[in-house]
Design a protein around this motif. Structure first.
Motif, PDB file in Angstrom:
ATOM      1  N   ALA A 279      -0.694  20.568  -7.483  1.00  7.17           N
ATOM      2  CA  ALA A 279      -1.609  21.694  -7.650  1.00  7.17           C
ATOM      3  C   ALA A 279      -1.442  22.665  -6.486  1.00  7.17           C
ATOM      4  O   ALA A 279      -0.986  22.300  -5.399  1.00  7.17           O
ATOM      5  CB  ALA A 279      -3.054  21.197  -7.729  1.00  7.17           C
ATOM      6  N   ARG A 280      -1.830  23.927  -6.712  1.00  4.25           N
ATOM      7  CA  ARG A 280      -1.599  24.960  -5.699  1.00  4.25           C
ATOM      8  C   ARG A 280      -2.279  24.631  -4.370  1.00  4.25           C
ATOM      9  O   ARG A 280      -1.656  24.702  -3.310  1.00  4.25           O
ATOM     10  CB  ARG A 280      -2.107  26.313  -6.224  1.00  4.25           C
ATOM     11  CG  ARG A 280      -1.907  27.460  -5.233  1.00  4.25           C
ATOM     12  CD  ARG A 280      -2.458  28.753  -5.803  1.00  4.25           C
ATOM     13  NE  ARG A 280      -3.878  28.652  -6.085  1.00  4.25           N
ATOM     14  CZ  ARG A 280      -4.837  28.837  -5.164  1.00  4.25           C
ATOM     15  NH1 ARG A 280      -4.512  29.093  -3.904  1.00  4.25           N
ATOM     16  NH2 ARG A 280      -6.107  28.742  -5.498  1.00  4.25           N
ATOM     17  N   ARG A 283      -0.622  21.709  -2.660  1.00  2.00           N
ATOM     18  CA  ARG A 283       0.674  22.129  -2.104  1.00  2.00           C
ATOM     19  C   ARG A 283       0.478  22.892  -0.794  1.00  2.00           C
ATOM     20  O   ARG A 283       1.234  22.707   0.161  1.00  2.00           O
ATOM     21  CB  ARG A 283       1.402  22.992  -3.133  1.00  2.00           C
ATOM     22  CG  ARG A 283       2.863  23.274  -2.782  1.00  2.00           C
ATOM     23  CD  ARG A 283       3.494  24.193  -3.818  1.00  2.00           C
ATOM     24  NE  ARG A 283       4.894  24.378  -3.557  1.00  2.00           N
ATOM     25  CZ  ARG A 283       5.866  23.690  -4.118  1.00  2.00           C
ATOM     26  NH1 ARG A 283       5.568  22.746  -5.007  1.00  2.00           N
ATOM     27  NH2 ARG A 283       7.129  23.918  -3.813  1.00  2.00           N
ATOM     28  N   GLU A 284      -0.552  23.756  -0.736  1.00  2.00           N
ATOM     29  CA  GLU A 284      -0.809  24.516   0.484  1.00  2.00           C
ATOM     30  C   GLU A 284      -1.260  23.609   1.624  1.00  2.00           C
ATOM     31  O   GLU A 284      -1.055  23.941   2.799  1.00  2.00           O
ATOM     32  CB  GLU A 284      -1.866  25.579   0.212  1.00  2.00           C
ATOM     33  CG  GLU A 284      -1.385  26.708  -0.693  1.00  2.00           C
ATOM     34  CD  GLU A 284      -2.484  27.688  -1.039  1.00  2.00           C
ATOM     35  OE1 GLU A 284      -3.639  27.453  -0.602  1.00  2.00           O
ATOM     36  OE2 GLU A 284      -2.203  28.687  -1.741  1.00  2.00           O
TER      37      GLU A 284
END
Length: 320
Positions: A279-280, A283-284
């Motif tokens: 998921a975004r 990932r960040e």
């Protein structure tokens, strides 16, 4: 005598510099040194200091709290059918009771199931066939079923504490969006095989330790803790604050797995789903994204296989 101060030699002239200061005391103090070198855990900039501090924080957070907790929304599960029951008992699934329908014909599978239940101290109950139909929601039970209690999940801090208690460099596997319980079971089995200290799953939109996961793990779910996090991103940030390096596993990684230099550091390996990946926000939160090199003919590996490959490489690098 008045005026004698003008006589030659009456007043001693001071030499240039500072001859009266001396150097004996300063040299002597310099030769004494600064004492023994402090231990690595006592040096603020040393990695061992950070690990010791993180260990103390983990122990402080977990003090006075039970290491395991039951899922309040979970219910008992049923594995029914002669082959599934025998396979589950062979795999070490923690059955609380085995149910046999009255008048069931004996065969080698039923005898093996009964023998395994006796060896493991599982309660044996003989019930009317209609009652077993009701308990299994009219499933094809073939006169045999086992009841599995809800799994007791660990707290995310317990995984870190397990590593420090064993005096080992932490290695934790976190799952993001893995919804197939068979993948969860396979990952748990790989985590136990390659020295990980636990598996972390989120509470929502994720596979739970069900009967299917138990069977796929081949009993590994009893040897390695599985923890649940209310918020996966918050748990990853907590691990980062404790000095762990968060590595995401994705096919579009910045570094290929054989080139990973942080394999010997404290690691959280984050694995996404086969379809959507990480998921975004997850990932960040990763410090680095790593990929597994493959030929162009292969698009991707499922989460269970990819995790096994990554854990093998990390374990190999740590034992060199």
């Amino acid at each position: 005598m008045p005026g004698s101060s003008q006589r030659k030699g009456a007043i001693r002239k001071k030499a240039r510099g500072n001859p009266t200061a001396g150097s004996g005391g300063r040299v002597r103090r310099g030769l004494e040194g600064r004492g023994p070198t402090p231990k690595a855990e006592e040096r603020v900039k040393h990695p061992a200091y950070k690990r010791a501090k993180a260990k103390a924080k983990a122990q402080e957070r977990s003090a006075g709290r039970r290491p395991a907790r039951k899922d309040p929304d979970a219910t008992v599960e049923w594995v029914y059918g002669r082959n599934p029951v025998v396979e589950a008992l062979r795999a070490g699934v923690p059955a609380s009771a085995i149910y046999v329908a009255e008048g069931t014909e004996r065969d080698p599978r039923l005898r093996e199931a009964l023998l395994l239940s006796v060896e493991r101290g599982v309660a044996l109950l003989e019930v009317p066939r209609q009652e077993l139909d009701r308990l299994t929601s009219n499933g094809v039970h073939q006169g045999l079923a086992i009841q599995i209690p809800p799994y007791e999940y660990a707290h995310p801090d317990d995984l870190l504490r397990a590593a420090y208690d064993a005096d080992q460099v932490p290695l934790i596997v976190a799952l993001d969006g893995v919804t197939d319980p068979r993948n969860l079971g396979a990952i748990t089995r790989s985590a136990a095989a390659f020295g990980a200290h636990g598996v972390l799953v989120p509470e929502r939109r994720a596979a739970s330790v069900s009967a299917s996961a138990w069977k796929t793990s081949a009993g590994a779910a009893a040897r390695i803790p599985v923890a649940r996090a209310t918020n996966l991103n918050r748990a990853l940030k907590s691990y980062k604050d404790a000095g762990l390096f968060v590595i995401g596993l994705d096919m579009d990684g910045e570094v290929e797995l054989p080139d990973l230099q942080a394999a010997t550091d404290p690691i959280v390996l984050v694995v996404g789903s086969e379809g959507k990946g990480l998921a975004r926000l997850v990932r960040e939160n990763c410090d680095l994204i790593v990929s597994i090199p493959m030929t162009s003919a292969t698009e991707s590996l499922n989460a269970g296989i990819a995790t096994g490959v990554a854990l093998y490489e990390i374990s190999r690098r740590r034992t060199q």
